[in-house]
Every structure is written in C-alpha cells, then in structure tokens.
Design a protein around this motif. Sequence first.
Motif, short mmCIF file in Angstrom:
data_model
loop_
_atom_site.label_atom_id
_atom_site.label_comp_id
_atom_site.label_asym_id
_atom_site.label_seq_id
_atom_site.Cartn_x
_atom_site.Cartn_y
_atom_site.Cartn_z
N GLY A 149 0.77 -1.16 -0.27
CA GLY A 149 0.03 -0.10 0.10
C GLY A 149 0.84 1.22 -0.04
O GLY A 149 0.66 2.26 -0.85
N ALA A 150 1.83 1.25 0.85
CA ALA A 150 2.66 2.53 0.87
C ALA A 150 3.62 2.72 -0.36
O ALA A 150 3.74 3.87 -0.80
N GLY A 151 4.17 1.60 -0.65
CA GLY A 151 5.05 1.57 -1.82
C GLY A 151 4.17 2.02 -3.13
O GLY A 151 4.78 2.73 -3.87
N ALA A 152 3.16 1.63 -3.20
CA ALA A 152 2.23 1.89 -4.35
C ALA A 152 1.86 3.09 -4.28
O ALA A 152 1.85 4.02 -5.31
N LYS A 153 1.45 3.69 -3.02
CA LYS A 153 1.10 5.30 -2.98
C LYS A 153 2.31 6.14 -3.46
O LYS A 153 2.34 7.02 -4.08
N LEU B 92 2.36 8.80 -6.31
CA LEU B 92 2.24 10.19 -6.09
C LEU B 92 3.90 10.85 -6.14
O LEU B 92 4.03 12.02 -6.25
N GLN B 93 4.83 10.03 -6.48
CA GLN B 93 6.25 10.55 -6.67
C GLN B 93 6.21 11.53 -7.87
O GLN B 93 6.94 12.57 -7.60
N PRO B 94 5.52 11.30 -9.02
CA PRO B 94 5.69 12.49 -10.12
C PRO B 94 5.25 13.63 -9.55
O PRO B 94 5.86 14.70 -9.79
N GLU B 95 3.99 13.65 -8.82
CA GLU B 95 3.49 15.02 -8.30
C GLU B 95 4.48 15.52 -7.11
O GLU B 95 4.71 16.78 -7.33
N LEU B 96 5.16 14.75 -6.47
CA LEU B 96 5.96 15.25 -5.50
C LEU B 96 7.21 15.82 -6.07
O LEU B 96 7.73 16.82 -5.72
N GLN B 97 7.68 15.19 -6.97
CA GLN B 97 9.01 15.75 -7.80
C GLN B 97 8.67 16.86 -8.49
O GLN B 97 9.33 17.73 -8.43
#
Length: 196
Positions: free
Chosen positions: A144-148, A152-157
């Motif tokens: 769950g956390a890894g998939a999240k 979200l990583q592109p948005e965070l980046q």
Amino acid sequence: MKRIVATLASVATLFSAIPAAAQKAPPTVTVAPDTDPARVAAATRLIALMHLDATLDRLFAQLTPVFAQGVIGALSGDESGRTLLAALDAKPDGRERFSAILSQEYLASIRRRYPEIERGAAAEYAAAFTREELEAIAAFYSSGAGAKLLRLQPELQQRMSARGQGLGRVAGAEAGERAVTRATREILGRTDRPAT
C-alpha cells in the motif's frame, strides 16, 4: 542540406553531453557475465514496476524544448541554417512549428531507446542489489505505502522541482550580484559598483 544535417547531428551530440558533463561521472557498474539470471530477472521486474518509461517521459518532455532551441541556435550560426530559418520565418508560425517538430522528433527518437535504457537500468540494479534485496524493494512498491509512493512520486517531484526553481532564481540573482562585485574588485581592481 548536408550541412544542415551535420549541424543537427553536432547539436544532438552536444546536447546529449550536457547533462553528463554537468554531473560527476558515476562509477561504472556492469553486470558480470556470471551474474545470476534470476537476479537480472528480478531487477527487470522491479524496473517495470517502477514505470521507468513514465519517468523518462516526464524528464524528456522538459528537455525537448531546450533541444529544439539548441538546434535553432546552431542553425543560426551557419549560412545554410540561416537560409532555412529565414524560409521558416516567412511562413505563418514557421519557427514555432519547426521548434515543435524538432521537439516531437527528439522525443520520438528518445522513446525508441527506452528498452535499451530499461535494460541498462536493470543491469545497474542487478549489479547494486542482491536478488533478495530486489525482491524486497519490489514487495515494498507492491504494498500500500509503496504503491502510493509510486503513484504520488511524479506529483511530489514536480512540486519539489518548482520549489527548487524558485530557490535557484533567488540564488542566481544573489550569486550574479556578488560575482559582479567580486569581478569588479578582483579583476578590474575597482571598488566602485558598476552600473548593471
């Protein structure tokens, strides 16, 4: 036309070297011929899970306009290139359309190389991690956390990039002002502040 193609090729070569020259050379990591095929397979699965192609799309989408402007700048320095640019400028939106075409063709060329990039990434991961570690990382990204994180990583980046650009503008302005002051003092031997 041959001169224009040669100019384009030299710009492409120069452009591809810019990111590499701006960084320290990474240590060379290669997969030894006797590397466990299961380890390479685990690395390949991890790379697929990480959606490297989407990451590359975002990266190169930002670089394509820079490439196009580099090509146009190089063409401006060559007589046959200037002739081409003048002909494009004579057409409605000719320069803008040419820039868009350069960007599209560059991105298409890069995308054709994604499988090679992904194989290289898998080789690097296989060299850096054991099969068990690769499987653990993949398990995390499947949780769950890894998939999240992956989602979200592109948005965070993107947000971090925007913050970095803002800080970069401030730092650039400060550095520019200090550099002019120092150059005036250290190189020109003057203590007065030159008009800018």
